[in-house]
Design an enzyme around this catalytic site. Structure first.
Site, PDB file in Angstrom:
ATOM      1  N   SER A 168      21.879   6.302  34.010  1.00 21.55           N
ATOM      2  CA  SER A 168      21.003   6.647  35.126  1.00 21.55           C
ATOM      3  C   SER A 168      21.376   5.812  36.358  1.00 21.55           C
ATOM      4  O   SER A 168      22.527   5.866  36.811  1.00 21.55           O
ATOM      5  CB  SER A 168      19.546   6.455  34.707  1.00 21.55           C
ATOM      6  OG  SER A 168      18.655   7.031  35.635  1.00 21.55           O
ATOM      7  N   ASP A 263      17.906  17.595  32.286  1.00 25.06           N
ATOM      8  CA  ASP A 263      17.800  16.433  33.159  1.00 25.06           C
ATOM      9  C   ASP A 263      17.918  16.877  34.616  1.00 25.06           C
ATOM     10  O   ASP A 263      18.861  17.604  34.957  1.00 25.06           O
ATOM     11  CB  ASP A 263      18.935  15.463  32.813  1.00 25.06           C
ATOM     12  CG  ASP A 263      18.995  14.238  33.698  1.00 25.06           C
ATOM     13  OD1 ASP A 263      18.093  14.023  34.522  1.00 25.06           O
ATOM     14  OD2 ASP A 263      19.986  13.486  33.550  1.00 25.06           O
ATOM     15  N   HIS A 293      16.613  13.496  30.280  1.00 24.02           N
ATOM     16  CA  HIS A 293      16.997  12.221  30.902  1.00 24.02           C
ATOM     17  C   HIS A 293      16.332  11.078  30.130  1.00 24.02           C
ATOM     18  O   HIS A 293      15.112  10.985  30.082  1.00 24.02           O
ATOM     19  CB  HIS A 293      16.546  12.196  32.360  1.00 24.02           C
ATOM     20  CG  HIS A 293      17.107  11.036  33.133  1.00 24.02           C
ATOM     21  ND1 HIS A 293      18.314  11.109  33.794  1.00 24.02           N
ATOM     22  CD2 HIS A 293      16.632   9.786  33.356  1.00 24.02           C
ATOM     23  CE1 HIS A 293      18.547   9.959  34.391  1.00 24.02           C
ATOM     24  NE2 HIS A 293      17.548   9.134  34.136  1.00 24.02           N
TER      25      HIS A 293
END
Length: 334
Positions: A168, A263, A293
């Site tokens: 991320s 995501d 995610h």
């Protein structure tokens, strides 16, 4: 709730529903950094402790950028005798939207990475927003990379097997560190491992719209994280913030990119992999259509997370065996 149009696997849907029921604010109404950190700390403390054995764990403070404080890092070394010397060294940047997350909250995940890959892993406690806005985290990421490269003999022993990795926002920082190194003539990693990275800073992709709610990481939270990081005066188009917008990606290290089909950041992760490939950078992509995610943190619960972790750790191990064969030139897997 599951619907006919739900694209998560049943196991992922059950996990997402559980997390949303316990921590609904992370998917929507986060209003300040302290509250966001409270939520993520509660999430971590609520998970069963994972006794993942490694050889040793050491907390240290390493030099930060000029004029900035030192950077806390946690160094994980593999179990003696399980990995031949020299071995890879991974500089790992945790996720959390540049606002939350820490070396403590990622302890179990990094232990898994160390044990499975046989690498020494340096987990980096970079400065967080909004107390320290862009480019503080990017500067810390590059400083940590430089320290690891200079300390490679002590850490891992193989100067040809230095790896940057992150998920991320940490995936963003991993590749940004490579961009800064290319710009400044700094250390060039053998591999960059990017797990559902934020690369564009944009909010107009199809995956942003399609996966905007119902998949744990709500776009409201993503926008809020971005605003905390950039602040009112940040340059959202700067390549150190949005590497997808870099004019030229040639000369970047080979990449191993993991994306998740549910995501909001899926499209920008895939677009970045394509940009790298177009710049003649070797890339392997692994795409998990029914994942969300954050799924990478749950190999104890999700088959796909175990598969993703195995792929990442094998790529890292390969970086130590033969730098030239980390990725097939222009290859795509999964």
């Amino acid at each position: 709730m599951t619907s006919d149009s739900d694209r998560l696997t049943p196991a992922a849907r059950s996990l997402v529903d559980l997390m949303n029921s316990v921590f609904p604010d992370l998917g929507g109404a986060v209003t300040d950094a302290a509250e966001a950190r409270r939520i993520i700390d509660a999430l971590e403390s609520g998970r069963p402790a994972q006794a993942v054995e490694v050889g040793s764990v050491e907390d240290r403070v390493v030099p930060g950028p000029e004029g900035a404080p030192g950077i806390p890092v946690r160094i994980y070394r593999p179990v003696p005798g399980e990995t031949p010397w020299p071995r890879p060294t991974v500089v790992y940047f945790h996720g959390g939207g540049w606002v939350i997350g820490s070396v403590d909250s990622y302890d179990t995940s990094v232990r898994r990475l160390c044990r499975a890959s046989g690498a020494t892993v340096v987990s980096v406690g970079y400065r967080l927003a909004p107390e320290h806005r862009f480019p503080a985290a990017a500067q810390d990421a590059y400083a940590a990379l430089c320290w690891a490269a200079a300390s490679i003999g002590e850490l891992g022993g193989d100067p040809e097997a230095l790896v940057v990795a992150g998920d991320s926002a940490g995936g963003n920082l991993a590749t940004v560190a490579c961009l800064v190194a290319r710009e400044r003539g700094g250390p060039v990693p053998a591999l960059q491992v990017l797990v559902y990275p934020g690369t564009g800073g944009g909010q107009e992709t199809d995956s942003y719209r399609r996966n905007g709610s119902g998949y744990f990481m709500d776009v409201t939270a993503l926008r809020w994280f971005w605003e905390q990081y950039m602040g009112p005066e940040g340059d959202a188009a700067h390549p150190w913030a949005a590497p997808l917008r870099a004019a030229d990606l040639s000369g970047m290290p080979p990449a191993y990119v993991v994306t998740a089909g549910c995501d909001p950041l899926c499209d920008e992760g895939q677009a970045y992999a394509l940009r790298l490939r177009e710049a003649q950078v070797p890339v392997v992509e692994r795409h998990f259509p029914g994942m969300f995610h954050g799924f990478f943190a749950f190999p104890d619960l999700l088959d796909e997370a175990r598969e993703a972790l195995a792929g990442v750790t094998e790529a890292i191990a390969e970086a130590g065996r033969d730098r030239k064969n980390i990725c097939d030139q222009g290859g795509r897997a999964g």
